[in-house]
Scaffold this motif. Structure first.
Motif, PDB file in Angstrom:
ATOM      1  N   LYS A 192       0.835  -1.201   0.000  1.00 22.69           N
ATOM      2  CA  LYS A 192       0.000   0.000   0.000  1.00 22.69           C
ATOM      3  C   LYS A 192       0.874   1.256   0.000  1.00 22.69           C
ATOM      4  N   LEU A 193       1.963   1.228   0.781  1.00 23.56           N
ATOM      5  CA  LEU A 193       2.896   2.351   0.847  1.00 23.56           C
ATOM      6  C   LEU A 193       3.510   2.620  -0.530  1.00 23.56           C
ATOM      7  N   LEU A 194       3.944   1.566  -1.200  1.00 23.79           N
ATOM      8  CA  LEU A 194       4.515   1.730  -2.541  1.00 23.79           C
ATOM      9  C   LEU A 194       3.484   2.263  -3.526  1.00 23.79           C
ATOM     10  N   ASP A 195       2.240   1.788  -3.444  1.00 20.49           N
ATOM     11  CA  ASP A 195       1.180   2.287  -4.319  1.00 20.49           C
ATOM     12  C   ASP A 195       0.937   3.775  -4.103  1.00 20.49           C
ATOM     13  N   GLU A 196       0.908   4.203  -2.846  1.00 23.48           N
ATOM     14  CA  GLU A 196       0.700   5.618  -2.535  1.00 23.48           C
ATOM     15  C   GLU A 196       1.866   6.473  -3.029  1.00 23.48           C
ATOM     16  N   LYS A 197       3.088   5.972  -2.872  1.00 24.69           N
ATOM     17  CA  LYS A 197       4.258   6.716  -3.352  1.00 24.69           C
ATOM     18  C   LYS A 197       4.219   6.859  -4.866  1.00 24.69           C
ATOM     19  N   VAL A 198       3.879   5.783  -5.572  1.00 23.40           N
ATOM     20  CA  VAL A 198       3.789   5.832  -7.040  1.00 23.40           C
ATOM     21  C   VAL A 198       2.682   6.791  -7.461  1.00 23.40           C
ATOM     22  N   ARG A 199       1.537   6.732  -6.782  1.00 22.48           N
ATOM     23  CA  ARG A 199       0.424   7.633  -7.112  1.00 22.48           C
ATOM     24  C   ARG A 199       0.847   9.083  -6.927  1.00 22.48           C
ATOM     25  N   TYR A 200       1.584   9.371  -5.850  1.00 22.94           N
ATOM     26  CA  TYR A 200       2.070  10.726  -5.611  1.00 22.94           C
ATOM     27  C   TYR A 200       3.083  11.133  -6.676  1.00 22.94           C
ATOM     28  N   ASP A 201       4.018  10.243  -7.006  1.00 21.11           N
ATOM     29  CA  ASP A 201       5.042  10.553  -8.008  1.00 21.11           C
ATOM     30  C   ASP A 201       4.426  10.794  -9.387  1.00 21.11           C
ATOM     31  N   MET A 202       3.326  10.110  -9.709  1.00 17.98           N
ATOM     32  CA  MET A 202       2.689  10.273 -11.018  1.00 17.98           C
ATOM     33  C   MET A 202       2.044  11.653 -11.167  1.00 17.98           C
TER      34      MET A 202
END
Length: 143
Positions: free
Chosen positions: A125-135
């Motif tokens: 979930k943490l990685l998904d949130e980081k990717v969503r933020y980076d996008m």
């Protein structure tokens, strides 16, 4: 940035909100199926964080909370609590014999044991949130 959160301080709440956003709403927490990790055992920390670790051979614990623009790493040292505020744009995660969080010239390495394995879904979930933020700030592709 690391702050001592042993005692309640309204300034700390405002600093955290400015850096990584306010906490998720109750509805968002339900949709995400939780925003906090279970406690994990700290294996190693960077030399500039050594002062926050227990001096005797006690086990050091930490847990992580997701926020819209970053994470909070809450470290317990005896009766004291420290919170490391990490915006997503500064966060780097390494998965080597456990997991390491790196930011701001510091790192925390979590031991690869049962408590860490229980948090696998949380790290996904943490990685998904980081990717969503980076996008949100990704460079547009060619025309």
């Amino acid at each position: 940035m690391i702050i001592n959160t042993t005692h309640h301080n309204t300034e700390h709440k405002q600093i955290i909100a400015d850096l990584i956003g306010s906490p998720f709403s109750l509805l968002q927490k339900f949709k995400m199926k939780g925003v906090g990790s279970k406690r994990m055992i700290i294996d190693k920390v960077s030399p500039n964080m050594q002062s926050m670790m227990n001096k005797v051979s006690d086990i050091n614990y930490a847990n992580i909370e997701l926020r819209p623009k970053g994470i909070l790493v809450m470290i317990n040292q005896g009766l004291k609590n420290f919170t490391w505020i990490i915006p997503y744009y500064q966060l780097t995660i390494y998965k080597v014999n456990g997991s390491s969080l790196h930011a701001q010239g510091r790192f925390v390495h979590f031991k690869n044991n049962k408590t860490f394995k229980e948090n696998k879904k949380f790290f996904d979930k943490l990685l998904d949130e980081k990717v969503r933020y980076d996008m949100l700030f990704a460079m547009p592709q060619g025309i």
